[in-house]
Design an enzyme around this catalytic site. Structure first.
Site, PDB file in Angstrom:
ATOM      1  N   TYR A  65       0.912  -1.264  -0.001  1.00  0.00           N
ATOM      2  CA  TYR A  65      -0.094  -0.019   0.081  1.00  0.00           C
ATOM      3  C   TYR A  65       0.808   1.333   0.006  1.00  0.00           C
ATOM      4  O   TYR A  65       2.194   1.249   0.136  1.00  0.00           O
ATOM      5  CB  TYR A  65      -0.890   0.054   1.081  1.00  0.00           C
ATOM      6  CG  TYR A  65      -0.928  -0.128   2.754  1.00  0.00           C
ATOM      7  CD1 TYR A  65       0.494   0.087   2.920  1.00  0.00           C
ATOM      8  CD2 TYR A  65      -1.844  -0.280   3.465  1.00  0.00           C
ATOM      9  CE1 TYR A  65       0.839   0.212   4.348  1.00  0.00           C
ATOM     10  CE2 TYR A  65      -1.588  -0.272   4.876  1.00  0.00           C
ATOM     11  CZ  TYR A  65      -0.234  -0.025   5.240  1.00  0.00           C
ATOM     12  OH  TYR A  65      -0.111  -0.222   6.698  1.00  0.00           O
ATOM     13  N   GLU A  66       0.226   2.237  -0.355  1.00  0.00           N
ATOM     14  CA  GLU A  66       0.948   3.660  -0.626  1.00  0.00           C
ATOM     15  C   GLU A  66       1.660   3.660  -1.652  1.00  0.00           C
ATOM     16  O   GLU A  66       3.045   4.330  -1.496  1.00  0.00           O
ATOM     17  CB  GLU A  66       1.551   4.301   0.635  1.00  0.00           C
ATOM     18  CG  GLU A  66       0.653   4.241   1.984  1.00  0.00           C
ATOM     19  CD  GLU A  66      -0.600   5.073   1.863  1.00  0.00           C
ATOM     20  OE1 GLU A  66      -0.428   5.907   1.051  1.00  0.00           O
ATOM     21  OE2 GLU A  66      -1.359   4.946   2.835  1.00  0.00           O
ATOM     22  N   GLY A  67       1.368   2.809  -2.443  1.00  0.00           N
ATOM     23  CA  GLY A  67       2.085   2.718  -3.750  1.00  0.00           C
ATOM     24  C   GLY A  67       3.276   1.495  -3.690  1.00  0.00           C
ATOM     25  O   GLY A  67       3.857   1.369  -2.964  1.00  0.00           O
TER      26      GLY A  67
END
Lengths: 592, 592
Positions: free
Chosen positions: A434-436
């Site tokens: 997550y978050e890229g």
């Protein structure tokens, strides 16, 4: 059940002996005397150990439940949340104007590691709130700030970030959620968002959703995207809660881990939203949250490894199995403890040397953020923008790997859920995604950050490494064990950068096919630099006889391990990178 | 939901084009003409795809349940098991004297990969039965064989292996389960065993437990251990089932994965058992099962990676996200598929080149076992004893790593359980742990197998590599892409072996601290050798224009990737090994 002990001594070493915070010119740092930080870290550690850690395994087992549109967090979470609120921890590094304690981000980071190690799923509720706070703080109008921030800083209201849709994760240009302008200046938001952490839950009175959506007139792709504040309950002029907004949870996801954090499908059905920041500049506003969130996720990666390591080391000291190769070390017992075995030590040293290096790296990153924000230091700002994808990508890849290694120390007992080691690995796994996802971090690093501002920031990074080596190479012991390996690794990294410049021009695939390898190389060089810095301080402390010898000797030995066993990975990454993109791109899509 | 496609073309390539099985002198291999193996593989593939794979995710979700001493497997398992039995798959490579089909182990292995890829938890029920069959077949009396084997070969009865106790996993010398001799020649077995896979379930009429226990007079440690047959239901003289034996399931474990396989705590309370093999020679008899089981687990490692890869590649072809760096490849779509991105390809090529190399390595291992067993080939026996820990340890470490990489291709969709990618990673994780944790495999390799018979087997291994290089280095293309990298990697491996010899004498920790690195180096050299062999065949096929060009070109391209991107890891492992044990052993136990 796993235990958690806050690494206060190690954090104090970093804050005061390595970074010398209270002597620093950064505004707000002067008050961070050793006794002040000790008091904060001890209180935070107590909360982590006594309140959060005991809920980690039970929260994983119980998970969140959704019934009639209401999400319930696991037993004990609400009480623990109230305890956090009462202690003022939510606003530790928030603006005093809105009720925060005004501590630097550095302290928020140190305390955050403890909370994340103790209970990552729990801490996400406040972590996301902090991200939303930052976005509103940076981009909100005075009215928006006064409406939302005091409640968020107090923890009465929580926050979320809404980016992903079923068909678009990384590629936000494909977004379909729409924002229609209304006569009163608000927007009507409709669409579906997925993977919304803490999207709905029972911990707070209101949830402030920050939602990316397309407002008319912005053009194609990400250019048309704006950011909106969409509260679960609308807020009346007097600050009281008004009617329920048109936002609801559709379902919660079954996941590999972080079961105690609700991951929601959120449906926006003509929900009322207010523009945050400029129209059609939503991506920029969102990145305020994203960059902070990425460092927070990099922290999660090593924080899970840290607590997993603590428990693996304890188990290795207790569990009796086999005999030392050189003869029984505990002849009166039926067997020696696991820790006598070289391969168990190899495994533990991998973990320990990574965790302590990553802690130093992350606190350095937090320090750069403080310098950028509190001291308007453009160089620090450039450097942290370069290092953010490394902190996120490298530390979460390694953090997961180390949590898995910690689980391995337990043998079969690590695979069953009873000992909690599986949870550390399962929870850590999300940090790579997550978050890229980490491939995106590598792309950001190689495709964007390396060349940003004419390559100025990466040159500044190499200068820091070079200067440190130059300043200290008179010290023969430091040179052999730390500076020479650091120099070799840094040379590998530069060679990779050079390869990208020369070959990437001919064919950008040559750079991108090596992007994850480059991110890992850079991570190793950063941790090598951290270890060299820490080793210098430890050597000086030993030479001056300030006491606490065991701590400094352990620090040096751990650093030597990192340099000898982790750092040589840069040569492998360089070999992969310079093999180019041909073998990577050879197959047609249907030949896979 | 994940799909599964049996790799029939690749297996046929290995069996016939690379290994030339039907032209081999190994007894039973002559009948393995291409049409025969094709028919078997196709039938097995159909069963795997249509019957087993559809139960994989549901089995994971549902898990096993224990109620009133009865373990229930997930919905559909019983029917699938009956289908397997009806097809005679349980006895595919078993002795025809007891109802088996008498196929070589090689074919059992190829078919086994399919079943494991499709549903690992399900296949464990028969996998353990096969292990117990082998132990009874090798060590049982004529009466024991006729009593148990026909039922086990038919799948009417299943088997288990009982080693671990709460306080003893690897260190079996600590065992407490006792066997008291009885007047009728049987033994009374009492004690508790844990982590017993398939210890209790509802698939078969009887469960034949093979139990390690201490009988009087055997002395301390592992020397006193004997192996016993302890059936769940005693068997009457006419073969019918008699009274329930004193063995019962205490509980089943909550695990990270393989939820559909029951992992049981088994309580033996004056259970009736019969000695299998010689008194106090239980370890030797158990190793008959263990060695086979270790190769089976090595197979599980890459088989999970194989199915994870298949699904990751499919997702990468379908999921549209972002644009190719060199410009849109599908300008009519809103985005290009993931597979245009170099880092996605890097990830997929890692997986593909590992899986195909490991498949070749495992089938070679199965071939060595056939040569040893069917042809009494002592060299093959020595070689497979050397390679068994590599097949187990390297392939499961990498198999897990690759399953995790496959999950990564899915981004957030890989972390939620819906797509099944989390399960592949969670299931693969156990393979690094059971049948001897991978640290133990490395210890077996470095501490025992390298020096066995005066180092004869490792010398034989190096001779195989050297001869292959020598025979083929006239081929310039093969030399540059395959032989040179293989030579370099093999040189690294030899240097590591030399280091162990020289430094290990001074201090055995110097060898043991590098044991896992050595195991991985050796795994890479083995897969490098496999790729060089496969590349030679592919080149010849292309040169002779036999058709199927795309297959051979893909094979060559995939091999080049392995040589360029995986194989250079040997240099890193060598660097770690030659850094010695000092940094590994520096800390006192309480300094961790």
């Amino acid at each position: 059940m796993p235990t958690y002990t806050a690494p206060i001594r190690d954090m104090q070493f970093l804050l005061h002996e390595v970074m010398g915070v209270s002597g620093s010119a950064v505004p707000g740092y002067q008050e961070l005397e050793a006794d002040v930080t000790a008091a904060i870290l001890e209180e935070a550690g107590k909360l982590a150990t006594e309140v959060l850690a005991p809920l980690n395994a039970s929260g994983d087992r119980e998970g969140c439940t959704l019934e009639n549109g209401i999400v319930r967090t696991p037993s004990g979470f609400k009480d623990a949340y109230e305890t956090m609120k009462a202690g003022g921890w939510m606003g530790l590094d928030c603006d005093p104007e809105f009720g925060g304690q005004g501590m630097p981000y550095l302290m928020g980071t140190a305390v955050g590691e403890m909370f994340v190690s103790a209970n990552m799923a729990f801490n996400m509720y406040q972590g996301l709130t902090h991200g939303a706070y930052s976005a509103i703080h940076s981009h909100g109008t005075a009215e928006q700030k006064s409406t939302y921030l005091p409640k968020m800083v107090a923890g009465d209201w929580t926050g979320t970030m809404n980016l992903t849709e079923p068909h678009c994760g990384t590629d936000l240009g494909l977004m379909r959620t729409k924002a229609e302008p209304q006569a009163d200046g608000s927007y009507s938001i409709s669409g579906q968002k997925i993977f919304i952490s803490a999207g709905e839950h029972d911990l707070s009175d209101n949830i402030i959703h920050l939602v990316l959506a397309k407002a008319p007139g912005g053009g194609e792709g990400t250019k048309g995207i704006s950011l909106f504040i969409v509260p679960k309950f609308l807020v009346n002029a007097d600050g009281s809660l008004g009617r329920r907004n048109g936002v609801s949870v559709g379902s919660i996801e079954e996941k590999m881990g972080i079961h105690a954090n609700s991951t929601c499908v959120m449906n926006y059905d003509e929900a009322t939203g207010w523009l945050l920041g400029d129209l059609h500049k939503g991506m920029r506003a969102m990145f305020t949250m994203m960059n902070e969130a990425r460092i927070g996720v990099g922290l999660q990666g090593y924080a899970q490894a840290a607590v997993a390591y603590e428990n693996a080391a304890a188990y290795a000291r207790e569990r009796q199995q086999g005999r030392a190769i050189s003869g029984a070390e505990f002849p009166d017992s039926l067997a020696d403890p696991l820790i006598v075995h070289p391969d168990i030590r190899r495994n533990l040293m991998d973990q320990k040397s990574f965790v302590e290096g990553a802690r130093a790296f992350t606190l350095w990153g937090a320090n750069l953020i403080d310098r950028a924000h509190l001291d308007s230091d453009a160089e620090a700002e450039g450097l942290i923008s370069l290092l953010t994808p490394v902190i996120k990508g490298f530390q979460t890849d390694k953090g997961f790997e180390m949590a898995v290694q910690a689980q391995q120390v337990f043998g079969g007992h690590g695979y069953i859920e009873e000992h909690g080691m599986s949870q550390f690995a399962r929870d850590a796994r999300i940090t790579q995604i997550y978050e890229g996802a980490n491939g995106i971090q590598a792309l950001d690093l190689v495709g964007r950050k390396l060349a940003a501002d004419g390559g100025k920031h990466v040159m500044a990074f190499f200068d820091i490494v070079k200067s440190f080596i130059k300043e200290n190479e008179g010290d023969a012991k430091l040179k052999a064990d730390f500076l020479d390996p650091l120099k070799a690794a840094s040379k590998d990294l530069q060679a990779a950068g050079m390869y990208f410049m020369q070959q990437g021009v001919k064919n950008p695939n040559n750079a991108l096919a090596g992007s994850v390898d480059f991110m890992h190389m850079m991570g190793h060089v950063c941790l090598g630099l951290m270890w060299a810095r820490m080793a210098r301080v430890a050597q000086q402390a030993l030479a001056s006889g300030t006491g606490d010898e065991a701590f400094y000797k352990t620090k040096l030995a751990t650093g030597r391990y990192y340099m000898a066993r982790h750092l040589p990975a840069t040569a492998l990454h360089l070999a992969r990178i310079t093999s180019g993109a041909d073998t990577v791109m050879a197959l047609a899509a249907d030949e896979f």
